[in-house]
Design an enzyme around this catalytic site. Structure first.
Site: not given
Length: 369
Positions: A181, A312
């Site tokens: 991220e 995720e």
């Protein structure tokens, strides 16, 4: 196997020099000529930033093995594990911020090989995630690698390349995830005439939550150089970088794929520094998935040219918008995605139930390694 089939598989890199390794074929993965869906979980860590190197793995090993056993017993085949994160204990930095090795004591490679051995015994493929862009911690060390190419080169020369050389032939190594991220660090206010570097499409999206520290170009260069180093060292490696959502990994609906071959090579200048599969994360916000979420689409809607793994997701705290882990695994599997790794914060029973939802599917091969 017929001669024609052997020639075809050799051309795809499935046999020959890549025999026994997982590889990309179109929008999915294959191993030894058979399609493979990556089903499993994130570890993601036992002690955040303190799991590998300096003789730390032996202290965490029983907990890592417990998670490996859960994935194995539920019928999974893969796991995503964070390693450097922000550089707290690996790699080793000198006083100027240059990298001198993988750790202070020189035990990192031996420890990581032990982890891969533990995974191999359970048929689990490991995908190490190198860095984390979602939280600011030990920021100065990582900042140096992102901003200063001399420091980044020192990491490649003294840490990443030796690590890849040491484990590239290990049967339990699945692939590499460069950074988690990077949108947490990105500045969404940068206007640039080059679309790859213009981040204004991320205004008011939540991007930059960990500090608007870097431009897209700096982060893309960071990924490009590491991907290039990995693939020059091991041409058959699988390499990805996990986006926070599909907003920054697709060109559809006004979004922009900041991880495309074009953008990465334009930013970093390394022709080999490309991802060979995409990975993204998917969480509901205030009880709903955003309109571009993977749980609103099939993988083909994004018009990507590589496999897409949902790396995720979880049901806890209504992060699944009312879907439980089993339903999310099933959705991902039936909508042409290439893999599913539930996030580690979910309860172990929920994670196991999700993985078990796909147990017995022909391409969810437990004991993959």
């Amino acid at each position: 196997m017929s001669l024609l089939a052997s020639v075809l598989l050799l051309s795809l890199g499935v046999i020959g020099t890549n025999a026994g390794r997982i590889a990309v074929q179109s929008d999915h993965f294959v191993k030894d000529g058979h399609r493979v869906f990556l089903s499993g979980a994130n570890t993601a860590w036992v002690s955040y930033g303190y799991d590998f190197g300096n003789h730390q793995y032996q202290q965490r090993r029983s907990q890592f093995i417990h998670k490996l056993d859960m994935v194995k017993n539920a019928g999974g085949n893969s796991m995503r594990t964070w390693v450097h994160i922000h550089g707290a204990t690996s790699p080793q930095f000198d006083g100027s911020g240059h990298v001198t090795g993988l750790d202070r004591d020189g035990s990192f490679i031996e420890e990581f090989k032990q982890y891969l051995d533990d995974a191999q015994q359970r048929g689990i493929l490991i995908f190490p995630t190198l860095w984390n862009g979602a939280v600011v911690q030990e920021a100065d060390k990582l900042r140096g690698l992102i901003k200063d190419t001399n420091k980044l080169q020192s990491y490649l020369d003294h840490a990443l390349i030796p690590w890849v050389k040491a484990v590239k032939d290990h049967p339990a190594l699945g692939g590499w995830d460069i950074i988690n991220e990077f949108e947490g660090f990105i500045n969404p206010e940068i206007h640039d005439s080059e679309p790859c570097f213009d981040t204004t499409f991320l205004r008011n999206s939540g991007a930059g939550w960990a500090g608007k520290l870097y431009t897209a170009k700096e982060l893309q260069r960071f990924v490009n150089w590491q991907a290039d180093a990995i693939l020059r060292t091991d041409p058959h490696a699988l390499v990805t970088a996990g986006s926070w959502s599909q907003k920054s990994q697709s060109d559809q609906w006004g979004d922009k794929n900041l991880y495309s071959d074009h953008c990465l090579t334009l930013a970093g200048g390394k022709a080999n520094g490309k991802l060979n599969f995409y990975s993204t994360h998917a969480y509901a916000w205030q009880g709903n998935f955003p309109s571009d979420s993977v749980f609103k689409h099939s993988c083909s809607d994004y018009k990507l040219d590589k496999p897409l793994v949902v790396a995720e997701f979880m049901e806890k705290d209504n992060s699944g918008a009312g879907m439980n882990d089993a339903q999310m695994f099933t959705y991902i599997y039936t909508h042409c995605y290439a893999g599913a790794w539930v996030w580690s914060d979910d309860t172990e029973s929920a994670q196991a139930a999700g993985i078990r939802a796909l147990k017995g599917q022909p391409d969810v091969v437990a004991g993959t390694v």
